[in-house]
Design an enzyme around this catalytic site. Structure first.
Site, PDB file in Angstrom:
ATOM      1  N   GLU A  91       0.853  -1.079  -0.045  1.00 28.20           N
ATOM      2  CA  GLU A  91       0.150   0.123   0.232  1.00 28.20           C
ATOM      3  C   GLU A  91       0.877   1.105  -0.011  1.00 28.20           C
ATOM      4  O   GLU A  91       2.063   0.947   0.259  1.00 28.20           O
ATOM      5  CB  GLU A  91      -1.059   0.023   1.186  1.00 28.20           C
ATOM      6  N   HIS A 127      -4.338   2.657   7.239  1.00 33.24           N
ATOM      7  CA  HIS A 127      -3.351   2.120   8.156  1.00 33.24           C
ATOM      8  C   HIS A 127      -2.426   3.299   8.536  1.00 33.24           C
ATOM      9  O   HIS A 127      -2.385   4.249   7.821  1.00 33.24           O
ATOM     10  CB  HIS A 127      -2.332   1.155   7.631  1.00 33.24           C
TER      11      HIS A 127
END
Length: 293
Positions: free
Chosen positions: A213, A251
């Site tokens: 990511e 996150h």
């Protein structure tokens, strides 16, 4: 075959008597995981019934290991107590500690990781803020649903829990050797590179899916490792192609700074290492199907 977690693994649960710990202990048992006990100093000496399976509660990880031969601990404790729980697991030298807890302060993660290094890294830490590790048909340590996919010959390593589940589902007709959710916090134990090396060395893993990511440079470093060390096919996916710069997306570690950490930069690095990268989970699954067919 599986990496790090097998049918012979003996699992204890730190926080087994709490709401999340008890719920997921029941799910792990239902998946066939060999859960042998839990740890809670305040309830040591008692047992907990899980649909007919009585599991003992121990005062410490060390005691649980001595009495049961446990070699895996899954940690379900609140963020404020996670550091102490992981340090206890490290000091007991349990081979694998899976830290599920979300919201662990970064300084706490840094402290227990530094302690693990100082102790000789006898404990492999997965997480924190992760879904855990599952070897379908063998064992399941964490919160990954056990009924998504059967055993097979694809290895998967991912920062994202939900994308782990999606790729497991999309490729369920091929199956997986082991699925490792490493977590998306800025400081984690096991990295993409650790899992890539283990899958490369596993004779029963034929191909690897790597999910990354935006934010940081872990995927770029993984690309360098793949180019130099991995001969098996690797298919990649990077979450966050549409994320605006400067925004934290999901996150805590997923934040773009300037031109660093963008999905496009990570995709370019992986492709330069010979990795085919999908722009969507479905496209990623299609690329893996081409490899496995």
């Amino acid at each position: 075959m599986a990496i790090w977690l097998t049918k012979d693994s003996k699992v204890i649960v730190q926080g087994m008597t709490g709401s999340e710990g008890s719920k997921h202990t029941r799910r792990m048992l239902a998946a066939g995981t060999n859960v042998v006990g839990g740890v809670n100093p305040r309830k040591a000496g008692t047992t907990v019934d899980f649909d007919g399976t009585e599991l003992p509660v121990f005062a410490s990880v060390g005691e649980a290991m001595k009495e049961t031969g446990a070699d895996v601990s899954v940690i379900f404790v609140p963020p404020a107590f996670t550091k102490a729980a992981v340090l206890e697991a490290i000091d007991a030298e349990i081979p694998l500690a899976v830290v599920i807890t979300e919201g662990v302060p970064v300084q706490d993660s840094a402290a227990f990781w530094a302690h693990n290094v100082a102790q000789g890294e006898k404990t492999r830490i997965i997480g924190p803020n992760c879904p855990g590790i599952a070897s379908p048909g063998a064992s399941n340590a964490g919160i990954i649903p056990a009924d998504i996919t059967p055993a097979g010959r694809i290895g998967l390593v991912s920062k994202s829990g939900t994308l782990t589940y999606q790729l497991m589902y999309e490729l369920r007709d091929f199956g997986f050797s082991t699925c490792v959710g490493i977590g998306g916090d800025p400081i984690i134990g096991t990295t993409h590179i650790d899992a890539l090396k283990a899958f490369q060395d596993d004779p029963e893993t034929d191909a690897i899916v790597m999910i990354g990511e935006i934010g940081g440079d872990a995927e770029e470093r993984a690309a360098e490792f793949i180019k130099a060390n991995v001969t098996k096919p690797v298919i990649g996916y990077i979450a966050g192609f549409t994320a605006p710069p400067g925004k934290t997306m999901g996150h805590a570690g997923a934040i773009i700074s300037g031109s660093a950490g963008t999905a496009d930069a990570k995709k370019a690095a992986l492709e330069a290492a010979g990795v085919k990268v999908g722009k969507t989970p479905s496209e990623t699954a299609r690329l893996m199907r081409e490899v496995m067919s």
